[in-house]
Each structure stands twice: as C-alpha cells, then as structure tokens.
Motif scaffolding. Sequence first.
Motif, PDB file in Angstrom:
ATOM      1  N   PHE A  35       6.431  13.875 -53.305  1.00  0.00           N
ATOM      2  CA  PHE A  35       5.718  14.893 -54.078  1.00  0.00           C
ATOM      3  C   PHE A  35       3.823  14.564 -54.503  1.00  0.00           C
ATOM      4  CE2 PHE A  35       8.890  17.041 -52.673  1.00  0.00           C
ATOM      5  CZ  PHE A  35       9.103  17.484 -51.483  1.00  0.00           C
ATOM      6  N   ALA A  36       3.398  14.838 -54.700  1.00  0.00           N
ATOM      7  CA  ALA A  36       1.369  14.736 -55.017  1.00  0.00           C
ATOM      8  C   ALA A  36       1.734  15.367 -56.264  1.00  0.00           C
ATOM      9  CB  ALA A  36       0.561  14.363 -53.635  1.00  0.00           C
ATOM     10  N   ASP A  37       1.205  16.310 -55.881  1.00  0.00           N
ATOM     11  CA  ASP A  37       1.928  17.910 -57.599  1.00  0.00           C
ATOM     12  C   ASP A  37       2.708  17.331 -58.767  1.00  0.00           C
ATOM     13  OD1 ASP A  37       1.375  19.286 -58.695  1.00  0.00           O
ATOM     14  OD2 ASP A  37       0.540  21.019 -57.713  1.00  0.00           O
ATOM     15  N   LYS A  38       2.972  15.931 -59.335  1.00  0.00           N
ATOM     16  CA  LYS A  38       3.550  16.164 -60.043  1.00  0.00           C
ATOM     17  C   LYS A  38       4.226  17.234 -61.253  1.00  0.00           C
ATOM     18  CE  LYS A  38       3.540  11.875 -58.896  1.00  0.00           C
ATOM     19  NZ  LYS A  38       4.068  11.765 -57.883  1.00  0.00           N
ATOM     20  N   ALA A  39       3.089  18.494 -61.728  1.00  0.00           N
ATOM     21  CA  ALA A  39       3.206  19.395 -62.512  1.00  0.00           C
ATOM     22  C   ALA A  39       4.222  20.037 -61.840  1.00  0.00           C
ATOM     23  CB  ALA A  39       1.575  19.970 -62.861  1.00  0.00           C
ATOM     24  N   ALA A  40       3.705  20.560 -59.710  1.00  0.00           N
ATOM     25  CA  ALA A  40       4.694  21.286 -59.687  1.00  0.00           C
ATOM     26  C   ALA A  40       5.325  21.085 -59.200  1.00  0.00           C
ATOM     27  CB  ALA A  40       3.409  21.848 -58.072  1.00  0.00           C
ATOM     28  N   TYR A  41       5.995  19.893 -59.419  1.00  0.00           N
ATOM     29  CA  TYR A  41       7.581  18.638 -58.905  1.00  0.00           C
ATOM     30  C   TYR A  41       7.976  19.254 -60.168  1.00  0.00           C
ATOM     31  CZ  TYR A  41      11.317  15.984 -58.226  1.00  0.00           C
ATOM     32  OH  TYR A  41      12.475  15.062 -58.641  1.00  0.00           O
ATOM     33  N   ALA A  42       7.659  19.096 -61.456  1.00  0.00           N
ATOM     34  CA  ALA A  42       7.954  19.174 -62.887  1.00  0.00           C
ATOM     35  C   ALA A  42       8.780  20.847 -63.045  1.00  0.00           C
ATOM     36  CB  ALA A  42       7.702  18.760 -63.774  1.00  0.00           C
ATOM     37  N   SER A  43       7.547  21.724 -62.417  1.00  0.00           N
ATOM     38  CA  SER A  43       7.831  22.904 -62.468  1.00  0.00           C
ATOM     39  C   SER A  43       9.615  23.564 -61.920  1.00  0.00           C
ATOM     40  CB  SER A  43       6.865  23.569 -62.005  1.00  0.00           C
ATOM     41  OG  SER A  43       6.673  24.199 -61.008  1.00  0.00           O
ATOM     42  N   ASP A  79       1.239  22.449 -52.877  1.00  0.00           N
ATOM     43  CA  ASP A  79       0.692  22.770 -51.655  1.00  0.00           C
ATOM     44  C   ASP A  79       1.073  21.640 -50.549  1.00  0.00           C
ATOM     45  OD1 ASP A  79      -0.694  25.008 -52.388  1.00  0.00           O
ATOM     46  OD2 ASP A  79      -2.906  23.964 -52.764  1.00  0.00           O
ATOM     47  N   GLU A  80       1.919  21.291 -50.551  1.00  0.00           N
ATOM     48  CA  GLU A  80       2.457  20.186 -50.525  1.00  0.00           C
ATOM     49  C   GLU A  80       4.301  20.672 -49.420  1.00  0.00           C
ATOM     50  OE1 GLU A  80       3.361  15.104 -49.642  1.00  0.00           O
ATOM     51  OE2 GLU A  80       3.449  16.004 -51.854  1.00  0.00           O
ATOM     52  N   PHE A  81       4.721  20.180 -48.035  1.00  0.00           N
ATOM     53  CA  PHE A  81       5.564  21.065 -47.822  1.00  0.00           C
ATOM     54  C   PHE A  81       6.564  20.412 -48.478  1.00  0.00           C
ATOM     55  CE2 PHE A  81       2.501  22.884 -44.670  1.00  0.00           C
ATOM     56  CZ  PHE A  81       2.600  24.363 -44.558  1.00  0.00           C
ATOM     57  N   ALA A 134       8.918   4.213 -39.422  1.00  0.00           N
ATOM     58  CA  ALA A 134       8.740   5.167 -40.362  1.00  0.00           C
ATOM     59  C   ALA A 134       9.249   6.549 -39.791  1.00  0.00           C
ATOM     60  CB  ALA A 134       7.854   4.750 -41.964  1.00  0.00           C
ATOM     61  N   HIS A 135       9.393   7.364 -40.180  1.00  0.00           N
ATOM     62  CA  HIS A 135       9.956   8.623 -40.054  1.00  0.00           C
ATOM     63  C   HIS A 135      10.241   9.604 -40.499  1.00  0.00           C
ATOM     64  CE1 HIS A 135      13.162   6.566 -38.335  1.00  0.00           C
ATOM     65  NE2 HIS A 135      14.125   7.718 -38.411  1.00  0.00           N
ATOM     66  N   ARG A 136       9.633  11.058 -41.024  1.00  0.00           N
ATOM     67  CA  ARG A 136       9.849  12.103 -41.361  1.00  0.00           C
ATOM     68  C   ARG A 136       9.618  13.316 -41.228  1.00  0.00           C
ATOM     69  NH1 ARG A 136       6.287  11.609 -46.952  1.00  0.00           N
ATOM     70  NH2 ARG A 136       8.317  10.851 -47.946  1.00  0.00           N
ATOM     71  N   LEU A 137      10.275  14.117 -41.238  1.00  0.00           N
ATOM     72  CA  LEU A 137      10.712  15.380 -40.914  1.00  0.00           C
ATOM     73  C   LEU A 137      10.059  16.486 -41.836  1.00  0.00           C
ATOM     74  CD1 LEU A 137      13.790  16.167 -39.394  1.00  0.00           C
ATOM     75  CD2 LEU A 137      11.541  15.929 -37.959  1.00  0.00           C
ATOM     76  N   VAL A 138       8.759  17.276 -42.054  1.00  0.00           N
ATOM     77  CA  VAL A 138       7.746  17.947 -42.089  1.00  0.00           C
ATOM     78  C   VAL A 138       8.211  19.491 -42.303  1.00  0.00           C
ATOM     79  CG1 VAL A 138       5.557  18.519 -43.983  1.00  0.00           C
ATOM     80  CG2 VAL A 138       6.040  16.536 -43.285  1.00  0.00           C
ATOM     81  N   ASN A 139       8.958  20.342 -42.899  1.00  0.00           N
ATOM     82  CA  ASN A 139       8.218  21.911 -42.351  1.00  0.00           C
ATOM     83  C   ASN A 139       7.552  22.674 -42.640  1.00  0.00           C
ATOM     84  OD1 ASN A 139       9.746  24.763 -42.357  1.00  0.00           O
ATOM     85  ND2 ASN A 139      11.417  24.398 -43.210  1.00  0.00           N
ATOM     86  N   THR A 140       6.506  23.394 -41.566  1.00  0.00           N
ATOM     87  CA  THR A 140       5.611  23.568 -41.758  1.00  0.00           C
ATOM     88  C   THR A 140       5.515  25.303 -42.084  1.00  0.00           C
ATOM     89  OG1 THR A 140       4.873  22.805 -39.887  1.00  0.00           O
ATOM     90  CG2 THR A 140       3.682  21.625 -41.701  1.00  0.00           C
ATOM     91  N   GLY A 141       7.635  25.422 -41.775  1.00  0.00           N
ATOM     92  CA  GLY A 141       7.246  26.776 -41.468  1.00  0.00           C
ATOM     93  C   GLY A 141       7.522  28.116 -41.930  1.00  0.00           C
ATOM     94  N   ARG A 170      -0.609  13.270 -46.012  1.00  0.00           N
ATOM     95  CA  ARG A 170       0.526  14.475 -46.316  1.00  0.00           C
ATOM     96  C   ARG A 170       0.163  15.472 -45.662  1.00  0.00           C
ATOM     97  NH1 ARG A 170       3.020  13.196 -50.982  1.00  0.00           N
ATOM     98  NH2 ARG A 170       2.583  10.875 -52.249  1.00  0.00           N
ATOM     99  N   VAL A 171       0.995  16.406 -45.851  1.00  0.00           N
ATOM    100  CA  VAL A 171       0.978  17.511 -44.802  1.00  0.00           C
ATOM    101  C   VAL A 171       1.002  18.817 -45.919  1.00  0.00           C
ATOM    102  CG1 VAL A 171       2.385  18.953 -43.370  1.00  0.00           C
ATOM    103  CG2 VAL A 171       2.607  16.988 -43.555  1.00  0.00           C
ATOM    104  N   LEU A 172      -0.642  19.710 -45.960  1.00  0.00           N
ATOM    105  CA  LEU A 172      -0.158  20.584 -47.551  1.00  0.00           C
ATOM    106  C   LEU A 172      -0.337  21.867 -46.735  1.00  0.00           C
ATOM    107  CD1 LEU A 172      -2.661  18.296 -49.143  1.00  0.00           C
ATOM    108  CD2 LEU A 172      -0.669  18.759 -49.803  1.00  0.00           C
ATOM    109  N   LYS A 173      -0.246  22.737 -47.312  1.00  0.00           N
ATOM    110  CA  LYS A 173      -0.521  24.451 -46.507  1.00  0.00           C
ATOM    111  C   LYS A 173      -2.039  24.309 -46.249  1.00  0.00           C
ATOM    112  CE  LYS A 173       2.716  26.436 -49.628  1.00  0.00           C
ATOM    113  NZ  LYS A 173       3.420  27.909 -50.147  1.00  0.00           N
ATOM    114  N   GLY A 174      -2.333  24.862 -45.578  1.00  0.00           N
ATOM    115  CA  GLY A 174      -3.733  25.395 -44.854  1.00  0.00           C
ATOM    116  C   GLY A 174      -4.287  26.849 -44.640  1.00  0.00           C
ATOM    117  N   ASP A 175      -5.640  26.923 -44.402  1.00  0.00           N
ATOM    118  CA  ASP A 175      -5.832  28.071 -44.281  1.00  0.00           C
ATOM    119  C   ASP A 175      -5.094  29.059 -42.826  1.00  0.00           C
ATOM    120  OD1 ASP A 175      -7.685  28.680 -46.125  1.00  0.00           O
ATOM    121  OD2 ASP A 175      -8.831  27.473 -44.643  1.00  0.00           O
ATOM    122  N   GLY A 176      -3.651  30.203 -43.218  1.00  0.00           N
ATOM    123  CA  GLY A 176      -3.010  30.288 -42.045  1.00  0.00           C
ATOM    124  C   GLY A 176      -2.100  29.210 -41.242  1.00  0.00           C
TER     125      GLY A 176
END
Length: 184
Positions: A35-43, A79-81, A134-141, A170-176
């Motif tokens: 995950f990109a946000d190291k502070a959020a990861y550590a929290s 903000d990263e799913f 390469a493949h990865r699943l991301v839960n956006t729900g 990267r897949v991040l939270k967006g408007d709705g």
Amino acid sequence: MDVLTPPSINYVTGKINAGNLVEKVTLLSSLDGIFADKAAYASLPEDRVIYSVEMLPAESAEGELNFGVSHIEAGSVGDEFFMTRGHYHERIEQAEYYFGSAGEGLLILQAQTGVVTIEKVFPGSIHHIGGFIAHRLVNTGNLRLSALAVWPSIAGHNYSALKDNGFNIRVLKGDGGFKITECF
C-alpha cells in the motif's frame, strides 16, 4: 455401487463446502510495502484480515488443476482499497480463470511490458488471465469480494517479480466509487 457426494460451492457467498479444505489467511502485517500510504498502513492493526483463500487440495502434476476462491474484505488503507498481493505464475506461461461470485471489484492485469488492463469483477463475471500476465484483485465495494479460480496446479506463484516495482496503477477511493492513478 456407492454414490459419492463431491465438494460443493455456494455461488452466492463463494464458500466451498469440503471436508479437506485448504485455507490461507493474509493479514495486513504480511503486506508491508504493498500500500502507498505508509502512515495509514502503520495506523491499522497488523492482525487485520485483508484477504483469505480457500482451495481444494490437488496433486501438483502436469495436467492437474487447482480450484479455489479468494475472498477480499471490504476496506482501505488510507484511500487505497484492500487488494491481494498480486503475482505472476512461477511457470509464467500458465493461464488462469477467475469467476466473480460475490461483491464488486476490479481485476488488474499487467503484462511484462507494463501495459495494464482493468476488468470489472461482479457476480457472474468471467475473466481469462493469460500466461505472462501479473494479476491482482481489488475490492472496490462495501461487501466482501469473492472470486472463484481455476489454474494449473503446476503454475505456482511468483510474488518476488513484483516486489520492487509492483503494479503500474493504484485504485483509490473516488467520488462515489473509485479512481485509478498511474504510478510509474
């Protein structure tokens, strides 16, 4: 002659019903650097379940297939799913199929050249993952994302090929919903 009852799957939940099920849980603590946000990861709590996999046991031999289900929990690190680690296959030419069962998300496909393709995952969706991808699943729900998978038992998983550079998006939270950002 006996009539055997084989393992079964609940297509609504993606749960496998089998006596000899193989299960693996991936905690946040084992996804350091994903995950990109190291502070959020550590929290977040290190023992937070991000995803789990259920598999029927299979012999690892030419011609044999694995069958399993990945369950990615709803949530985010900053903000990263939540997502799977993602991988190539050790036998990189081996393909795989995913079948959406529950929830909603994205399948990130990245060729060795770095070109990325993104497919929506939803109940009933079918995804062919070719070799060398390469493949990865991301839960956006807001609910657990579950995807059934079938792949050659000899394929293996190569996580180290993505360790240094990862995926190019990267897949991040967006408007709705979600937004996709490039990260080269």
